[in-house]
Design an enzyme around this catalytic site. Structure first.
Site, short mmCIF file in Angstrom:
data_model
loop_
_atom_site.label_atom_id
_atom_site.label_comp_id
_atom_site.label_asym_id
_atom_site.label_seq_id
_atom_site.Cartn_x
_atom_site.Cartn_y
_atom_site.Cartn_z
N HIS A 21 0.78 -1.16 -0.02
CA HIS A 21 0.08 0.14 0.09
C HIS A 21 0.99 1.13 0.06
O HIS A 21 0.50 2.33 -0.34
CB HIS A 21 -1.05 0.11 1.12
CG HIS A 21 -1.75 -0.92 1.19
ND1 HIS A 21 -1.69 -2.30 1.69
CD2 HIS A 21 -3.18 -1.07 0.65
CE1 HIS A 21 -3.05 -2.83 1.64
NE2 HIS A 21 -3.85 -2.06 1.22
N ASP A 28 -4.73 -6.25 -7.73
CA ASP A 28 -5.00 -5.48 -6.27
C ASP A 28 -5.37 -4.22 -6.52
O ASP A 28 -5.28 -3.67 -7.93
CB ASP A 28 -3.72 -5.80 -5.51
CG ASP A 28 -3.80 -5.60 -3.88
OD1 ASP A 28 -5.10 -5.03 -3.44
OD2 ASP A 28 -3.03 -6.24 -3.18
#
Length: 471
Positions: free
Chosen positions: A187, A259
């Site tokens: 992230h 993702d």
């Protein structure tokens, strides 16, 4: 050539391969318009959910706009939950299930999750996590994994898949080709898995192979570098990883889902539109665009895909193939009009998964009153701000208001050698108080109880084990 007509045709295909999120707890007009026009998928996040009544109303709006769309969310159970973002998951989570090592129980947990999802209208779960968590300092996987044994993770990944898909919710194993041996959160940055091809095949790929053999509907890519497979491109953008390996060697014929493309590991340097085109070109079929999308953000992605087709940097047949795969998934897992009532998971003996120290005996023998203290711990972005630990099931007190006559239970997670819980425990012990440190996470030094997860069901189990009343 009529470029206007051609743009319209490409836009139709582009809609089929996109899975945006949105801002707020009601359906934005632009999302409803795109759903009616053929948007292939929508992802719901914790910030979109206030309570069950609001979620039911939101999902009714979505279904009215598009009965055929793939409606997805992350509902791993345990630490990562969206349906229970406000109150914490009613499932123990993967690490606990892996510790108990009962595939039937894992299947039952997945089945309960699927029934609850389907009762709201969801038909794709971005789970299970199939990563083998071999790095104890992994900041983003940890208890989301079934464990450190490739065989065990493979077995439970398959069981979880059967549980979901047996209830007609598509499963999506993640994060291919394996995010377990990383010390960086994708992230926030671009992790590297520096393993040799043999280790990769025997360890990281084993759970995905098991999932494919089980007939899993989807597999999610990871934003990680795997130099042994592709020294230049992250997995999400690597045709060697998605095409040669996943499609070719492993024989996967389902939907390849990215993702979230708003993650730094995917788009920090290029932006989401460029990342979207790169992922499609590499072989991805369904693009998870991430949270908090606006219409302008979405239109930039559409425009980038159209431009890439015109420029010849994205083959129209590759886009058509992706759209056909996502359409096939939507058709197979299409929601009918039948009611789907949630089922309750039979309560397992979760305490059998815990690790405990000898200090429990003396602590339990003391007649002193009990006080619970929860030490604030930041969670990673995959988990978000979900209730956890003792505070999710009982009354806690601030650390500076502990009664000196009490024996204390300290709750912490993401524990490492520098965690604040260690200093607090030492200070309380120096004052003569009996203290137990409960680590709601992956094992770490200094804990008296390690639960392998932070969901409320585990916190309640700890208190029941120690005969401490809950709120």
């Amino acid at each position: 050539m009529d470029t206007t007509a051609n743009d319209a045709a490409v836009r139709t295909l582009a809609r089929r391969v996109l899975m945006p999120g949105f801002i707020g707890t009601t359906l934005p007009d632009w999302v409803a318009e795109e759903l009616r026009a053929g948007l292939g998928s929508l992802c719901i996040y914790g910030g979109n959910i206030h309570d069950n009544q609001q979620l039911a109303a939101l999902m009714a709006q979505v279904r009215e706009a598009s009965p055929e769309a793939i409606l997805a969310l992350d509902e791993e159970g345990g630490d990562v939950t969206r349906l229970h973002y406000r109150d914490g998951s009613n499932q123990p989570g993967n690490a606990v299930l892996g510790r108990l090592d009962d595939p039937q129980l894992t299947r039952a947990s997945a089945r309960a999750i699927a029934r609850e999802m389907r009762s709201f209208g969801f038909n794709l779960n971005l789970a299970p996590d199939a990563d083998v968590n071999t790095n104890a300092k992994n900041p983003v996987i940890g208890v989301r994994s079934f464990g450190i044994s490739p065989h065990k993770v493979a077995m439970h990944t398959a069981a979880f898949t059967v549980g979901l898909q047996g209830e007609m919710v598509a499963a999506c194993a993640k994060h291919f080709p394996g995010h377990g041996d990383t010390s960086t959160d994708s992230h926030l940055a671009l992790p590297v898995v520096a393993v040799d091809p043999f280790t990769l095949a025997e360890r990281e790929l084993a759970p995905f192979t098991a999932a494919i053999q089980t007939g899993i509907a989807a597999i999610m890519t990871s934003h990680i570098m795997v130099p042994a497979l592709d020294p230049e491109n992250p997995a999400t953008f690597s045709s060697a990883i998605l095409g040669d390996l996943l499609r070719g060697e492993l024989g996967f014929e389902g939907v390849i889902v990215t993702d979230a493309l708003d993650m730094a590991g995917a788009s920090a340097e290029t932006g989401i539109p460029v990342a979207a085109v790169r992922a499609l070109r590499a072989g991805a079929d369904l693009l998870c665009l991430g949270t908090d999308m606006t219409r302008d953000d979405y239109e930039l992605v559409i425009a980038a895909i159209i431009h890439a087709v015109h420029e010849g940097t994205l083959d129209i047949e590759r886009l058509r193939d992706a759209a056909e795969r996502t359409t096939a998934l939507a058709v197979h897992y299409r929601l009918g009009d039948e009611a789907c009532e949630p089922v309750q998971l039979a309560v397992g003996d979760w305490a059998r998964a815990f690790e405990t120290s000898e200090a429990l005996e003396a602590w339990s023998a003391s007649s002193a009153p009990v006080q619970l203290v929860q030490v604030d711990t930041d969670s990673n972005m995959a988990v978000g701000r979900v209730p956890w630990g003792f505070a999710s099931v009982a009354d806690t007190v601030p650390a500076d208001q502990v009664d000196p006559r009490a024996k204390v239970l300290l709750a912490a997670r993401a524990v490492d050698e520098e965690h604040a819980v260690h200093e607090l425990a030492a200070r309380l012990r120096r004052s003569g108080q009996q203290v137990l440190v409960c680590n709601f996470g992956w094992p770490a030094d200094g804990a008296d109880i390690t639960t392998y997860g932070a969901s409320p069901v585990l916190a309640r189990t700890v208190l029941e084990m120690l005969q401490v009343p809950t709120a």
